[in-house]
Scaffold this motif. Structure first.
Motif, PDB file in Angstrom:
ATOM      1  N   ASN A 168     -45.626  34.639 -29.092  1.00 46.80           N
ATOM      2  CA  ASN A 168     -45.092  33.767 -28.563  1.00 46.80           C
ATOM      3  C   ASN A 168     -43.453  34.182 -28.292  1.00 46.80           C
ATOM      4  O   ASN A 168     -42.697  34.634 -28.920  1.00 46.80           O
ATOM      5  CB  ASN A 168     -45.172  32.613 -29.748  1.00 46.80           C
ATOM      6  N   ILE A 169     -43.516  34.009 -27.189  1.00 48.43           N
ATOM      7  CA  ILE A 169     -41.794  33.625 -26.408  1.00 48.43           C
ATOM      8  C   ILE A 169     -41.130  32.099 -26.295  1.00 48.43           C
ATOM      9  O   ILE A 169     -42.109  32.109 -25.168  1.00 48.43           O
ATOM     10  CB  ILE A 169     -41.831  35.003 -25.563  1.00 48.43           C
ATOM     11  N   ASP A 170     -40.241  31.777 -26.407  1.00 47.72           N
ATOM     12  CA  ASP A 170     -39.742  30.285 -26.983  1.00 47.72           C
ATOM     13  C   ASP A 170     -38.823  30.034 -26.497  1.00 47.72           C
ATOM     14  O   ASP A 170     -37.923  30.557 -28.031  1.00 47.72           O
ATOM     15  CB  ASP A 170     -41.176  29.789 -27.378  1.00 47.72           C
ATOM     16  N   ASN A 171     -38.285  29.014 -26.138  1.00 45.67           N
ATOM     17  CA  ASN A 171     -36.999  27.693 -26.113  1.00 45.67           C
ATOM     18  C   ASN A 171     -35.656  29.302 -26.513  1.00 45.67           C
ATOM     19  O   ASN A 171     -35.175  29.109 -27.431  1.00 45.67           O
ATOM     20  CB  ASN A 171     -36.857  27.349 -28.086  1.00 45.67           C
ATOM     21  N   ASN A 172     -36.378  30.571 -26.260  1.00 43.42           N
ATOM     22  CA  ASN A 172     -34.908  31.536 -25.726  1.00 43.42           C
ATOM     23  C   ASN A 172     -33.513  30.682 -24.483  1.00 43.42           C
ATOM     24  O   ASN A 172     -33.904  30.969 -23.532  1.00 43.42           O
ATOM     25  CB  ASN A 172     -34.919  32.666 -25.959  1.00 43.42           C
ATOM     26  N   ASP A 173     -32.551  30.138 -24.162  1.00 45.61           N
ATOM     27  CA  ASP A 173     -32.622  29.429 -23.382  1.00 45.61           C
ATOM     28  C   ASP A 173     -31.519  29.894 -22.223  1.00 45.61           C
ATOM     29  O   ASP A 173     -31.371  29.864 -21.072  1.00 45.61           O
ATOM     30  CB  ASP A 173     -31.348  28.042 -23.635  1.00 45.61           C
ATOM     31  N   SER A 174     -31.354  31.068 -22.696  1.00 44.03           N
ATOM     32  CA  SER A 174     -30.927  32.190 -21.424  1.00 44.03           C
ATOM     33  C   SER A 174     -31.823  33.453 -21.026  1.00 44.03           C
ATOM     34  O   SER A 174     -31.606  34.059 -20.131  1.00 44.03           O
ATOM     35  CB  SER A 174     -29.213  32.625 -22.039  1.00 44.03           C
ATOM     36  N   LEU A 175     -32.955  33.326 -21.547  1.00 46.80           N
ATOM     37  CA  LEU A 175     -33.416  34.326 -21.230  1.00 46.80           C
ATOM     38  C   LEU A 175     -33.716  34.979 -19.812  1.00 46.80           C
ATOM     39  O   LEU A 175     -34.609  33.410 -19.112  1.00 46.80           O
ATOM     40  CB  LEU A 175     -34.878  34.160 -22.184  1.00 46.80           C
ATOM     41  N   GLU A 176     -34.325  35.082 -18.827  1.00 47.31           N
ATOM     42  CA  GLU A 176     -34.009  35.442 -17.392  1.00 47.31           C
ATOM     43  C   GLU A 176     -35.708  36.197 -16.922  1.00 47.31           C
ATOM     44  O   GLU A 176     -35.985  35.885 -15.947  1.00 47.31           O
ATOM     45  CB  GLU A 176     -32.813  35.811 -16.872  1.00 47.31           C
ATOM     46  N   ARG A 177     -35.791  36.865 -17.843  1.00 44.52           N
ATOM     47  CA  ARG A 177     -36.745  37.952 -17.366  1.00 44.52           C
ATOM     48  C   ARG A 177     -37.850  38.580 -18.544  1.00 44.52           C
ATOM     49  O   ARG A 177     -37.230  38.779 -19.428  1.00 44.52           O
ATOM     50  CB  ARG A 177     -36.252  38.948 -16.582  1.00 44.52           C
ATOM     51  N   ILE A 178     -38.888  38.879 -17.866  1.00 50.27           N
ATOM     52  CA  ILE A 178     -39.788  39.587 -18.947  1.00 50.27           C
ATOM     53  C   ILE A 178     -40.607  40.297 -18.105  1.00 50.27           C
ATOM     54  O   ILE A 178     -40.967  40.145 -18.075  1.00 50.27           O
ATOM     55  CB  ILE A 178     -40.582  38.477 -20.013  1.00 50.27           C
ATOM     56  N   GLU A 179     -39.906  42.117 -19.208  1.00 50.54           N
ATOM     57  CA  GLU A 179     -40.780  42.651 -18.176  1.00 50.54           C
ATOM     58  C   GLU A 179     -42.152  43.412 -19.480  1.00 50.54           C
ATOM     59  O   GLU A 179     -41.519  44.130 -20.252  1.00 50.54           O
ATOM     60  CB  GLU A 179     -40.189  43.849 -17.553  1.00 50.54           C
ATOM     61  N   LEU A 180     -43.115  43.284 -19.035  1.00 49.54           N
ATOM     62  CA  LEU A 180     -43.910  44.041 -19.861  1.00 49.54           C
ATOM     63  C   LEU A 180     -45.259  45.023 -19.264  1.00 49.54           C
ATOM     64  O   LEU A 180     -46.668  44.583 -19.058  1.00 49.54           O
ATOM     65  CB  LEU A 180     -44.978  43.363 -20.843  1.00 49.54           C
TER      66      LEU A 180
END
Length: 231
Positions: free
Chosen positions: A142-154
């Motif tokens: 789970n990746i959740d409720n991270n207010d400033s998170l702009e991008r996820i690269e996998l």
């Protein structure tokens, strides 16, 4: 503080009774290669955790701290469980060589991989990660409720054997899985209000370990314009 000669560490449990109770701001493990248990909670002096040679983590918890950065430049494997949450100043989780996440339900708190409620974290870029797995398969990433998170690269990830969810990240704009072929259980993206792009051009199957349930859900992402799932 520098732990000069430690190469294998079976357990580190670090807590603080109150804000600013220590003058230690950096933990350095220059030769550590294996970490079996790490728990840091309610600690408000440490700003940096650095282990440049660390290859394997078995259980890791970083919760309610003032840590700004976690740098594990050579980390390859995360096992059993991982929780990073409620760290208001955390800017980065630098695991550029991470290849595998392998969880296991051992009837304890170590049942999930979660990155949650880290207010300043802006990016997760783990482009060597190829597999997320676990036994039994009801475990979750789970990746959740991270207010400033702009991008996820996998972008090297090919196979996900456990439940996978990215939700309620208020600033998240792009999610990229350039090599992902199979997500065998739940694969959910919900409540990311500014998400514009979700790319998984090699995706072949979702939910083949489930029967009679919705396995793939994209919901509550009102700005999603680019949904790249051509397979």
């Amino acid at each position: 503080i520098t732990f000069v000669n430690i190469t294998n560490l079976s357990s580190l449990n670090w807590t603080s009774p109150g804000p600013m109770s220590r003058n230690i701001v950096r933990i350095n493990f220059p030769v550590l290669t294996n970490l079996s248990y790490f728990r840091m909670e309610n600690e408000f002096s440490i700003r940096s955790i650095y282990a440049p040679l660390l290859e394997t983590i078995t259980r890791f918890k970083l919760e309610n701290t003032s840590t700004i950065e976690v740098i594990f430049s050579n980390l390859k494997d995360i096992r059993r469980g991982f929780s990073v949450q409620n760290n208001a100043q955390l800017l980065s989780l630098e695991f550029p060589q991470l290849e595998k996440i392998d969880l296991e339900d051992d009837n304890s708190i170590w049942r999930y991989f979660q990155i949650r409620n880290n207010t300043l974290l802006t990016a997760i870029e783990w482009n060597q990660l190829t597999e997320i797995t676990g036994i039994p398969y009801h475990l979750s990433f789970n990746i959740d409720n991270n207010d400033s998170l702009e991008r996820i690269e996998l972008n090297a990830l090919q196979d996900i054997k456990i439940n996978f969810s990215i939700h309620n990240n208020l600033s998240l704009q792009t999610i990229d899985f350039q090599q992902l072929a199979n997500a065998h259980r739940l694969f959910n993206f919900q409540g990311n209000p500014v998400l514009t792009s979700l790319s998984a051009p090699q995706l072949f199957s979702v939910g083949d370990y489930l029967f009679g349930r919705t396995s793939f859900e994209i919901n509550g992402n009102p700005l999603l314009l680019n949904l790249d799932l051509p397979s």
